[in-house]
Design an enzyme around this catalytic site. Sequence first.
Site, PDB file in Angstrom:
ATOM      1  N   CYS A 112       0.832  -1.211   0.000  1.00 51.56           N
ATOM      2  CA  CYS A 112       0.000   0.000   0.000  1.00 51.56           C
ATOM      3  C   CYS A 112       0.866   1.259   0.000  1.00 51.56           C
ATOM      4  CB  CYS A 112      -0.977  -0.022   1.164  1.00 51.56           C
ATOM      5  SG  CYS A 112      -0.231  -0.477   2.747  1.00 51.56           S
TER       6      CYS A 112
HETATM    7  N1  LIG Z   1      -4.648  -4.289   4.803  1.00 47.63           N
HETATM    8  C1  LIG Z   1      -4.073  -3.583   3.842  1.00 47.63           C
HETATM    9  O1  LIG Z   1      -4.339  -2.378   3.667  1.00 47.63           O
HETATM   10  C2  LIG Z   1      -3.090  -4.223   2.914  1.00 47.63           C
HETATM   11  C3  LIG Z   1      -2.655  -5.519   3.102  1.00 47.63           C
HETATM   12  N2  LIG Z   1      -1.752  -6.079   2.239  1.00 47.63           N
HETATM   13  C4  LIG Z   1      -1.294  -7.447   2.444  1.00 47.63           C
HETATM   14  O2  LIG Z   1      -2.337  -8.340   2.049  1.00 47.63           O
HETATM   15  C5  LIG Z   1      -2.310  -9.516   2.867  1.00 47.63           C
HETATM   16  C6  LIG Z   1      -3.657  -9.697   3.541  1.00 47.63           C
HETATM   17  O3  LIG Z   1      -3.888  -8.558   4.359  1.00 47.63           O
HETATM   18  P1  LIG Z   1      -5.187  -8.384   5.255  1.00 47.63           P
HETATM   19  O4  LIG Z   1      -6.398  -8.706   4.457  1.00 47.63           O
HETATM   20  O5  LIG Z   1      -5.068  -7.055   5.865  1.00 47.63           O
HETATM   21  O6  LIG Z   1      -4.934  -9.565   6.347  1.00 47.63           O
HETATM   22  P2  LIG Z   1      -5.881 -10.124   7.449  1.00 47.63           P
HETATM   23  O7  LIG Z   1      -5.016 -10.434   8.621  1.00 47.63           O
HETATM   24  O8  LIG Z   1      -7.027  -9.179   7.640  1.00 47.63           O
HETATM   25  O9  LIG Z   1      -6.437 -11.502   6.806  1.00 47.63           O
HETATM   26  C7  LIG Z   1      -5.632 -12.604   6.573  1.00 47.63           C
HETATM   27  C8  LIG Z   1      -6.445 -13.737   5.898  1.00 47.63           C
HETATM   28  O10 LIG Z   1      -5.554 -14.803   5.589  1.00 47.63           O
HETATM   29  C9  LIG Z   1      -6.061 -16.051   6.120  1.00 47.63           C
HETATM   30  N3  LIG Z   1      -4.882 -16.811   6.571  1.00 47.63           N
HETATM   31  C10 LIG Z   1      -4.063 -16.513   7.628  1.00 47.63           C
HETATM   32  N4  LIG Z   1      -3.048 -17.392   7.703  1.00 47.63           N
HETATM   33  C11 LIG Z   1      -3.242 -18.290   6.681  1.00 47.63           C
HETATM   34  C12 LIG Z   1      -2.528 -19.442   6.251  1.00 47.63           C
HETATM   35  N5  LIG Z   1      -1.401 -19.847   6.858  1.00 47.63           N
HETATM   36  N6  LIG Z   1      -3.003 -20.123   5.178  1.00 47.63           N
HETATM   37  C13 LIG Z   1      -4.133 -19.726   4.548  1.00 47.63           C
HETATM   38  N7  LIG Z   1      -4.848 -18.630   4.919  1.00 47.63           N
HETATM   39  C14 LIG Z   1      -4.402 -17.916   5.978  1.00 47.63           C
HETATM   40  C15 LIG Z   1      -7.001 -15.635   7.236  1.00 47.63           C
HETATM   41  O11 LIG Z   1      -8.065 -16.576   7.386  1.00 47.63           O
HETATM   42  P3  LIG Z   1      -7.920 -17.940   8.220  1.00 47.63           P
HETATM   43  O12 LIG Z   1      -6.886 -17.685   9.295  1.00 47.63           O
HETATM   44  O13 LIG Z   1      -9.286 -18.199   8.746  1.00 47.63           O
HETATM   45  O14 LIG Z   1      -7.483 -18.969   7.219  1.00 47.63           O
HETATM   46  C16 LIG Z   1      -7.567 -14.310   6.717  1.00 47.63           C
HETATM   47  O15 LIG Z   1      -8.677 -14.547   5.885  1.00 47.63           O
HETATM   48  C17 LIG Z   1      -1.173  -9.318   3.879  1.00 47.63           C
HETATM   49  O16 LIG Z   1      -0.007  -9.928   3.403  1.00 47.63           O
HETATM   50  C18 LIG Z   1      -0.998  -7.809   3.910  1.00 47.63           C
HETATM   51  O17 LIG Z   1       0.288  -7.454   4.314  1.00 47.63           O
HETATM   52  C19 LIG Z   1      -1.296  -5.413   1.157  1.00 47.63           C
HETATM   53  C20 LIG Z   1      -1.703  -4.129   0.906  1.00 47.63           C
HETATM   54  C21 LIG Z   1      -2.617  -3.427   1.784  1.00 47.63           C
HETATM   55  C1  LIG Z   2      -1.158   0.685   9.238  1.00 49.68           C
HETATM   56  C2  LIG Z   2      -0.302  -0.548   9.044  1.00 49.68           C
HETATM   57  O1  LIG Z   2       0.041  -1.229   9.993  1.00 49.68           O
HETATM   58  N1  LIG Z   2       0.048  -0.829   7.790  1.00 49.68           N
HETATM   59  C3  LIG Z   2       0.847  -1.972   7.458  1.00 49.68           C
HETATM   60  C4  LIG Z   2       1.028  -2.065   5.958  1.00 49.68           C
HETATM   61  C5  LIG Z   2       0.357  -3.311   5.459  1.00 49.68           C
HETATM   62  C6  LIG Z   2       0.780  -3.789   4.107  1.00 49.68           C
HETATM   63  O2  LIG Z   2       0.599  -3.185   3.089  1.00 49.68           O
HETATM   64  O3  LIG Z   2       1.441  -4.924   4.119  1.00 49.68           O
HETATM   65  P1  LIG Z   2       2.386  -5.583   3.033  1.00 49.68           P
HETATM   66  O4  LIG Z   2       2.560  -4.595   1.949  1.00 49.68           O
HETATM   67  O5  LIG Z   2       3.666  -5.880   3.726  1.00 49.68           O
HETATM   68  O6  LIG Z   2       1.728  -6.766   2.507  1.00 49.68           O
HETATM   69  C7  LIG Z   2       2.224  -1.923   8.102  1.00 49.68           C
HETATM   70  O7  LIG Z   2       2.800  -0.864   8.219  1.00 49.68           O
HETATM   71  O8  LIG Z   2       2.731  -3.007   8.389  1.00 49.68           O
END
Ligand SMILES: NC(=O)C1=CN([C@@H]2O[C@H](COP(=O)(O)OP(=O)(O)OC[C@H]3O[C@@H](n4cnc5c(N)ncnc54)[C@H](OP(=O)(O)O)[C@@H]3O)[C@@H](O)[C@H]2O)C=CC1
Ligand SMILES: CC(=O)N[C@@H](CCC(=O)OP(=O)(O)O)C(=O)O
Length: 340
Positions: free
Chosen positions: A149
């Site tokens: 992000c």
């Molecule tokens: N939030 C954001 O703004 C952004 C996030 N990201 C990246 O996207 C990814 C997802 O983020 P976010 O949606 O915030 O994460 P969350 O923690 O909200 O959700 C994680 C999901 O992954 C599943 N999960 C966890 N561990 C495992 C595993 N070992 N195997 C299979 N499924 C698994 C969980 O479900 P369950 O445990 O029930 O299987 C859950 O549905 C992360 O890598 C994050 O860094 C990237 C850009 C922006």
């Molecule tokens: C507010 C906040 O905690 N933000 C997250 C960014 C999440 C994210 O984008 O994670 P990846 O790009 O590594 O998948 C952080 O700084 O760790």
Amino acid sequence: MIRVGIVGGTGYTGAELLRLLVQHPQARLAVITSRAEAGQPVAELFPHLRGHLDLSFSEPDIELLATCDLVFFATPNGTAMRMVPELLAQGVRVIDLAADFRLKDPAEWERWYGMPHGCPELLAEAVYGLPEVNRAAIRTARLVANPGCYPTAITLGFLPLVESGAIDPTWLIADAKSGTSGAGRKAEIGLLMAEVGESFKAYAVSGHRHLPEILQNLRLFAGAEVDLTFVPHLVPMIRGIEATLYARLINEGQDLLGLYQDRYAGEPFVDVMPRGTPDTRSVRGSNHCRIAVARQGRTVIVQAVIDNLVKGAAGQAIQNMNLMFGCNEGLGLNTLALLP
Ligand SMILES: NC(=O)C1=CN([C@@H]2O[C@H](COP(=O)(O)OP(=O)(O)OC[C@H]3O[C@@H](n4cnc5c(N)ncnc54)[C@H](OP(=O)(O)O)[C@@H]3O)[C@@H](O)[C@H]2O)C=CC1
Ligand SMILES: CC(=O)N[C@@H](CCC(=O)OP(=O)(O)O)C(=O)O
């Protein structure tokens, strides 16, 4: 129709993929995984999907996922790399929303993510999914690394300045702020309402894992080694990233607005404002990166805003899916921001 699977359908980015994909005219959701919710109807956890999606969560089973044309991983860092080689071998294309395939150097991955890489042999093939710099490669990719992000906002913000050579690459500053959904849907004391609700703080001041990703982007896509100071902050809002970027002009006479307008002319999801200051609510729920550029003497100040869950994650991933499957790039992504 594209048969789509999502690994990690209960997290914030997974839920955002669901919101956008149920209305996508060329995508059919076939498999949505959650280990904790396996067997539960998706619309029971997410009632806003009632009437739009008749599917239950499954365990993340490779054979089931292999029935899809495309699998999104919306999982914690280090999860996709354990399943992707097998899916690719079975002819499935993959978009990883986590960081597993973003860094080209496996030693750099291990240093910043604290674990050895599970399939370093795929890093050269993985295509960085920022369409504004990599559109042609995304179209033919089997494996797309969806950008982080902060790197999305900061790379798009700095790109015109760095690739044109208009600024001194040895002095760049990115002062970025994120809403709490950026940290994911997990129970953590530091994310409680009482901790962040009326507070504002910097974090990872001595080095955030998005720094090597941004440096790699500016090296590979803007052609310059830069010296960047990046400090993220957590602000009391749910969605959105605002990045205020600073750089020093080499030529004070540079037409900055023209530079940005020319670079992003024709880009469907980058909006350069002719005047004013972009705010995060102008992109809340939308796939746009909105940018403004200003100056104070020799210092350029760029402001870039995105919704971390849309252009910063799920929306950009769908933009990449559209490119990979020959759809119009903006298909299913024409949602406007929600005001207020
Ligand atoms: N939030 C954001 O703004 C952004 C996030 N990201 C990246 O996207 C990814 C997802 O983020 P976010 O949606 O915030 O994460 P969350 O923690 O909200 O959700 C994680 C999901 O992954 C599943 N999960 C966890 N561990 C495992 C595993 N070992 N195997 C299979 N499924 C698994 C969980 O479900 P369950 O445990 O029930 O299987 C859950 O549905 C992360 O890598 C994050 O860094 C990237 C850009 C922006
Ligand atoms: C507010 C906040 O905690 N933000 C997250 C960014 C999440 C994210 O984008 O994670 P990846 O790009 O590594 O998948 C952080 O700084 O760790």
